[in-house]
Enzyme design. Structure first.
Site, PDB file in Angstrom:
ATOM      1  CG  ASP A  10      -1.808   1.124   1.389  1.00 43.81           C
ATOM      2  OD1 ASP A  10      -1.741   2.063   0.565  1.00 43.81           O
ATOM      3  OD2 ASP A  10      -2.613   1.099   2.341  1.00 43.81           O
ATOM      4  CG  ASN A  24     -10.363  12.212 -11.494  1.00 46.29           C
ATOM      5  OD1 ASN A  24     -10.493  13.430 -11.384  1.00 46.29           O
ATOM      6  ND2 ASN A  24     -10.848  11.376 -10.591  1.00 46.29           N
ATOM      7  N   GLY A  32      -9.831   3.566  -6.501  1.00 41.31           N
ATOM      8  CA  GLY A  32      -8.479   3.004  -6.549  1.00 41.31           C
ATOM      9  C   GLY A  32      -7.492   3.665  -5.597  1.00 41.31           C
ATOM     10  CB  VAL A  33      -3.840   4.259  -5.934  1.00 39.95           C
ATOM     11  CG1 VAL A  33      -3.692   5.157  -7.133  1.00 39.95           C
ATOM     12  CG2 VAL A  33      -2.705   4.473  -4.950  1.00 39.95           C
ATOM     13  CG  ASP A  34      -7.634   9.947  -6.695  1.00 43.68           C
ATOM     14  OD1 ASP A  34      -7.078  10.642  -5.834  1.00 43.68           O
ATOM     15  OD2 ASP A  34      -8.341  10.412  -7.615  1.00 43.68           O
ATOM     16  CB  SER A 117      -2.859   4.192 -16.886  1.00 43.21           C
ATOM     17  OG  SER A 117      -3.093   5.571 -17.093  1.00 43.21           O
ATOM     18  CB  THR A 118      -2.128  -0.870 -14.548  1.00 42.09           C
ATOM     19  OG1 THR A 118      -1.939  -0.767 -13.127  1.00 42.09           O
ATOM     20  CG2 THR A 118      -0.890  -0.386 -15.274  1.00 42.09           C
ATOM     21  N   GLY A 119      -5.297   0.290 -13.496  1.00 46.57           N
ATOM     22  CA  GLY A 119      -6.509  -0.145 -12.791  1.00 46.57           C
ATOM     23  C   GLY A 119      -7.731   0.272 -13.585  1.00 46.57           C
ATOM     24  CE1 TYR A 121      -9.536   7.103 -15.523  1.00 47.46           C
ATOM     25  CE2 TYR A 121      -7.375   8.107 -15.713  1.00 47.46           C
ATOM     26  CZ  TYR A 121      -8.721   8.204 -15.412  1.00 47.46           C
ATOM     27  OH  TYR A 121      -9.247   9.421 -15.013  1.00 47.46           O
TER      28      TYR A 121
HETATM   29  N1  AR6 Z   1      -1.296   1.418  -3.082  1.00 49.23           N
HETATM   30  C1  AR6 Z   1      -0.649   1.179  -4.241  1.00 49.23           C
HETATM   31  N2  AR6 Z   1      -1.283   0.854  -5.395  1.00 49.23           N
HETATM   32  C2  AR6 Z   1      -2.634   0.773  -5.348  1.00 49.23           C
HETATM   33  C3  AR6 Z   1      -3.396   1.025  -4.181  1.00 49.23           C
HETATM   34  C4  AR6 Z   1      -2.666   1.356  -3.001  1.00 49.23           C
HETATM   35  N3  AR6 Z   1      -3.271   1.622  -1.849  1.00 49.23           N
HETATM   36  N4  AR6 Z   1      -4.717   0.857  -4.483  1.00 49.23           N
HETATM   37  C5  AR6 Z   1      -4.782   0.508  -5.783  1.00 49.23           C
HETATM   38  N5  AR6 Z   1      -3.536   0.441  -6.314  1.00 49.23           N
HETATM   39  P1  AR6 Z   1      -6.214   2.933 -10.207  1.00 49.23           P
HETATM   40  P2  AR6 Z   1      -5.864   4.336 -12.788  1.00 49.23           P
HETATM   41  C6  AR6 Z   1      -3.098   0.120  -7.691  1.00 49.23           C
HETATM   42  O1  AR6 Z   1      -7.495   2.337 -10.661  1.00 49.23           O
HETATM   43  O2  AR6 Z   1      -5.968   3.059 -13.530  1.00 49.23           O
HETATM   44  C7  AR6 Z   1      -9.391   6.743  -9.851  1.00 49.23           C
HETATM   45  O3  AR6 Z   1     -10.788   6.767  -9.702  1.00 49.23           O
HETATM   46  C8  AR6 Z   1      -4.032  -0.687  -8.562  1.00 49.23           C
HETATM   47  O4  AR6 Z   1      -3.897  -2.078  -8.275  1.00 49.23           O
HETATM   48  O5  AR6 Z   1      -6.106   3.458  -8.837  1.00 49.23           O
HETATM   49  O6  AR6 Z   1      -4.733   5.280 -13.138  1.00 49.23           O
HETATM   50  C9  AR6 Z   1      -8.855   8.108 -10.274  1.00 49.23           C
HETATM   51  O7  AR6 Z   1      -9.561   9.166  -9.654  1.00 49.23           O
HETATM   52  C10 AR6 Z   1      -3.502  -0.354  -9.953  1.00 49.23           C
HETATM   53  O8  AR6 Z   1      -2.428  -1.234 -10.312  1.00 49.23           O
HETATM   54  O9  AR6 Z   1      -5.755   4.159 -11.187  1.00 49.23           O
HETATM   55  C11 AR6 Z   1      -9.091   8.081 -11.757  1.00 49.23           C
HETATM   56  O10 AR6 Z   1     -10.431   8.400 -12.069  1.00 49.23           O
HETATM   57  C12 AR6 Z   1      -2.922   1.047  -9.805  1.00 49.23           C
HETATM   58  O11 AR6 Z   1      -2.946   1.333  -8.403  1.00 49.23           O
HETATM   59  C13 AR6 Z   1      -8.828   6.624 -12.126  1.00 49.23           C
HETATM   60  O12 AR6 Z   1      -9.085   5.889 -10.940  1.00 49.23           O
HETATM   61  C14 AR6 Z   1      -3.717   2.117 -10.539  1.00 49.23           C
HETATM   62  O13 AR6 Z   1      -5.094   1.827 -10.461  1.00 49.23           O
HETATM   63  C15 AR6 Z   1      -7.389   6.397 -12.505  1.00 49.23           C
HETATM   64  O14 AR6 Z   1      -7.246   5.079 -12.965  1.00 49.23           O
END
Ligand code: AR6
Length: 169
Positions: A10, A24, A32-34, A117-119, A121
């Site tokens: 994390d 975003n 997600g991480v945001d 971007s790998t979640g 997006y």
């Molecule tokens: N620590 C580290 N990595 C994480 C955590 C964490 N606590 N939680 C998730 N991940 P994503 P995106 C990983 O979806 O694809 C949001 O709504 C996750 O497994 O968070 O860039 C924003 O506001 C994945 O590999 O981000 C945008 O709208 C990675 O973080 C949108 O999602 C990115 O996944 C951005 O999408």
């Protein structure tokens, strides 16, 4: 000294100078991480983000870390995967380069990236990992200020991809 390190876990728990948020364009939070970063940092992060006027895809903006162990959060906006038709690779590369530039400008020596971007997006994970690693390596070739860049993988798939691509046994 190897300036690139791989971790699984994390990103909100890391005691580094800056963690990067996969945000975003509004910078006002999401999933997600945001959402994990906003939850751990506390409401003051959202208050500061409201003053940043959003962010374009591939660009980056910086805020304080508030209740996080990291001093700063660098917010960057990855590309939404559109089957490779919208310069997604260049935009993803720019996320890493612009975040590192901003870290350097703010005297951050240690910085941690999630797999942007790998979640939500939907960017293909292998392609995203190759792009991220090559961007960071290229940046570090011309930099002497940053001491450590951490790739922080949350899911097992990303972690094993990075292990393979970084030649970690
Ligand atoms: N620590 C580290 N990595 C994480 C955590 C964490 N606590 N939680 C998730 N991940 P994503 P995106 C990983 O979806 O694809 C949001 O709504 C996750 O497994 O968070 O860039 C924003 O506001 C994945 O590999 O981000 C945008 O709208 C990675 O973080 C949108 O999602 C990115 O996944 C951005 O999408």
């Amino acid at each position: 000294m190897n300036r690139i390190e791989l971790m699984q876990g994390d990103i909100t728990k890391l005691n580094v100078d800056a963690i990067v948020n996969a945000a975003n364009k509004t910078l006002l939070g999401g999933g997600g991480v945001d959402s994990a970063i906003h939850r751990a940092a506390g409401h003051e992060l959202l208050e500061e983000c409201k003053t940043l006027n959003g962010c374009q895809t591939g660009a980056a903006k910086i805020s304080k870390g508030y209740n996080l162990p990291s001093g700063f959060v660098i917010h960057t906006v990855g590309p939404v995967w559109q089957n490779g038709t919208n310069e997604e690779e260049i935009k993803l590369r720019n996320c890493y380069i612009n975040s590192l530039e901003l870290a350097r400008e703010n005297n951050c020596k240690t910085i941690a990236f999630p797999n942007i971007s790998t979640g939500i997006y939907g960017f293909p994970k292998h392609y995203a990992a190759e792009t991220a690693i090559s961007a960071v390596k290229d940046f570090l070739k011309n930099d002497t200020d940053i001491n450590k860049v951490y790739f922080v993988c949350f899911d097992n798939e990303n972690y094993s991809l990075y292990k393979q691509l970084l030649n970690i046994t």
